[in-house]
Design a protein around this motif. Structure first.
Motif, PDB file in Angstrom:
ATOM      1  N   TRP A 185       0.829  -1.200   0.000  1.00 14.10           N
ATOM      2  CA  TRP A 185       0.000   0.000   0.000  1.00 14.10           C
ATOM      3  C   TRP A 185       0.863   1.249   0.000  1.00 14.10           C
ATOM      4  O   TRP A 185       1.958   1.274   0.581  1.00 14.10           O
ATOM      5  CB  TRP A 185      -0.911   0.016   1.221  1.00 14.10           C
ATOM      6  CG  TRP A 185      -1.990  -1.012   1.172  1.00 14.10           C
ATOM      7  CD1 TRP A 185      -1.888  -2.333   1.528  1.00 14.10           C
ATOM      8  CD2 TRP A 185      -3.330  -0.826   0.714  1.00 14.10           C
ATOM      9  NE1 TRP A 185      -3.076  -2.976   1.326  1.00 14.10           N
ATOM     10  CE2 TRP A 185      -3.992  -2.070   0.832  1.00 14.10           C
ATOM     11  CE3 TRP A 185      -4.049   0.271   0.239  1.00 14.10           C
ATOM     12  CZ2 TRP A 185      -5.326  -2.252   0.487  1.00 14.10           C
ATOM     13  CZ3 TRP A 185      -5.376   0.097  -0.108  1.00 14.10           C
ATOM     14  CH2 TRP A 185      -6.005  -1.148   0.016  1.00 14.10           C
ATOM     15  N   ASN A 219      -3.667   0.613  -3.284  1.00 14.83           N
ATOM     16  CA  ASN A 219      -3.196  -0.760  -3.299  1.00 14.83           C
ATOM     17  C   ASN A 219      -2.285  -0.933  -4.512  1.00 14.83           C
ATOM     18  O   ASN A 219      -2.741  -0.825  -5.654  1.00 14.83           O
ATOM     19  CB  ASN A 219      -4.373  -1.728  -3.370  1.00 14.83           C
ATOM     20  CG  ASN A 219      -3.949  -3.182  -3.206  1.00 14.83           C
ATOM     21  OD1 ASN A 219      -2.961  -3.626  -3.784  1.00 14.83           O
ATOM     22  ND2 ASN A 219      -4.708  -3.921  -2.418  1.00 14.83           N
ATOM     23  N   THR A 242      -8.442   4.075  -1.728  1.00 20.70           N
ATOM     24  CA  THR A 242      -9.271   4.355  -0.558  1.00 20.70           C
ATOM     25  C   THR A 242      -9.027   5.788  -0.119  1.00 20.70           C
ATOM     26  O   THR A 242      -7.888   6.166   0.166  1.00 20.70           O
ATOM     27  CB  THR A 242      -8.933   3.401   0.612  1.00 20.70           C
ATOM     28  OG1 THR A 242      -9.161   2.054   0.197  1.00 20.70           O
ATOM     29  CG2 THR A 242      -9.788   3.713   1.830  1.00 20.70           C
ATOM     30  N   GLN A 280      -1.864  -1.432   8.516  1.00 16.37           N
ATOM     31  CA  GLN A 280      -2.777  -0.510   9.161  1.00 16.37           C
ATOM     32  C   GLN A 280      -2.041   0.803   9.390  1.00 16.37           C
ATOM     33  O   GLN A 280      -0.828   0.825   9.598  1.00 16.37           O
ATOM     34  CB  GLN A 280      -3.349  -1.073  10.459  1.00 16.37           C
ATOM     35  CG  GLN A 280      -2.351  -1.499  11.494  1.00 16.37           C
ATOM     36  CD  GLN A 280      -3.046  -2.073  12.727  1.00 16.37           C
ATOM     37  OE1 GLN A 280      -4.260  -2.143  12.810  1.00 16.37           O
ATOM     38  NE2 GLN A 280      -2.254  -2.480  13.709  1.00 16.37           N
ATOM     39  N   VAL A 319      -6.429  -1.740   6.603  1.00 15.75           N
ATOM     40  CA  VAL A 319      -6.839  -1.801   5.201  1.00 15.75           C
ATOM     41  C   VAL A 319      -7.357  -3.178   4.815  1.00 15.75           C
ATOM     42  O   VAL A 319      -8.152  -3.309   3.867  1.00 15.75           O
ATOM     43  CB  VAL A 319      -5.681  -1.386   4.263  1.00 15.75           C
ATOM     44  CG1 VAL A 319      -5.274   0.048   4.513  1.00 15.75           C
ATOM     45  CG2 VAL A 319      -4.493  -2.321   4.414  1.00 15.75           C
ATOM     46  N   GLU A 337     -10.789  -3.207   6.561  1.00 15.59           N
ATOM     47  CA  GLU A 337     -11.541  -1.998   6.224  1.00 15.59           C
ATOM     48  C   GLU A 337     -12.296  -1.485   7.453  1.00 15.59           C
ATOM     49  O   GLU A 337     -13.480  -1.158   7.396  1.00 15.59           O
ATOM     50  CB  GLU A 337     -12.506  -2.254   5.062  1.00 15.59           C
ATOM     51  CG  GLU A 337     -11.802  -2.635   3.775  1.00 15.59           C
ATOM     52  CD  GLU A 337     -12.754  -2.763   2.596  1.00 15.59           C
ATOM     53  OE1 GLU A 337     -13.980  -2.675   2.818  1.00 15.59           O
ATOM     54  OE2 GLU A 337     -12.276  -2.941   1.461  1.00 15.59           O
TER      55      GLU A 337
END
Length: 277
Positions: free
Chosen positions: A129, A146, A153, A181, A199, A202
């Motif tokens: 990420w 991603n 996101t 995270q 992530v 979510e």
């Protein structure tokens, strides 16, 4: 200008000075005598307990903003708009991120609030990420990309959907050392809150507030991935180091931080050399 604004300006100034120094973590090793000054006391906190942050290097050209780190390159293409205030004339039209032979394009020209600059870029420790912090016409946005799928996101939008308010900006953040995270602060110029976003799941963890923080200017993960240290302002013009434990879900104040000390702490964060052209 009130005391909070004065302090925030000072923080930005210190940050700019520090970001061009030769002792930023990940660029060149800091001098031992400077690192030793970062101890909160002789028994609790030292820089060696913090997770290292992968550095990215920024450069600007006529219509490009480029960030490079390892095998990842982010290139933002800008366009100059006529009839706009000076600070809003150059807007980002699109972003291209490459990692090896992978390439992802993000269109930003149709966003309701123009993106004006990319202020920082950090890859997760898994290198899966990419966190992209963008300056908007009003506030800052934190976007997560991603690098395998191209999925994007927008954390500001995720917070809104979760019912959170006062989301003008997300300006301070860092990835956890052992999971995908990210911890970050969000709010407006008068109120700061903190959260952790996972992530994979979510999902959010909202940190309890030790007091009514005005701003949060630094977030650091300890290497064990279970403890966060962060520096927030409250009351006006006073900075305090706080510690959050994921296991206990509790926050405790550790130490008051002077302006000079904050300049030293800032060296542990993600801000790289800037090669503006």
């Amino acid at each position: 200008m009130n005391n909070a604004a004065i302090w925030f300006s000072t923080v930005l100034l210190l940050g700019g000075l520090t970001a061009t120094s030769s002792s930023i973590v990940g660029a060149k090793p800091a001098a031992p005598e400077r690192i030793s000054q970062l101890s909160v006391n002789t028994t609790s906190v030292t820089p060696s307990i913090y997770s290292s942050i992968k550095p990215f290097k920024k450069s600007n050209s006529t219509n490009k903003i480029i960030w490079k780190g390892g095998n990842i390159t982010l290139t933002a293409t800008t366009l100059k708009l006529e009839g706009k205030p000076t600070f809003e004339q150059n807007v980002i039209q699109s972003i291209v991120v490459t990692k090896g032979n992978q390439k992802h394009t993000i269109e930003t020209s149709d966003l309701e609030d123009n993106w004006l600059d990319i202020t920082s870029v950090v890859a997760s420790n898994s290198n899966t990420w990419l966190a992209v912090n963008a300056k908007r016409s009003s506030g800052n946005t934190l976007m997560l990309l991603n690098l395998q799928t191209g999925e994007v996101t927008d954390l500001n939008e995720r917070l809104k959907k979760a019912g959170k308010k006062n989301l003008e900006t997300i300006a301070t953040y860092n990835w956890a050392p052992n999971e995908d995270q990210i911890a970050f602060s969000y709010g407006d110029p008068s109120k700061s809150s903190l959260a952790i976003y996972n992530v994979q799941k979510e999902s959010f963890i909202y940190l309890p507030r030790a007091t009514n923080y005005i701003s949060t200017n630094l977030i650091l993960w300890q290497k064990n991935g279970k403890i966060l240290d962060y520096i927030s302002e409250y009351p006006s013009d006073q900075m305090i180091l706080y510690r959050y434990s994921i296991e206990s879900n509790k926050v405790k104040p550790v130490k008051k931080i002077s302006r000079n000390e904050f300049a030293e702490w800032f060296q542990l964060d993600k801000y790289p050399y800037s090669n503006d052209k």
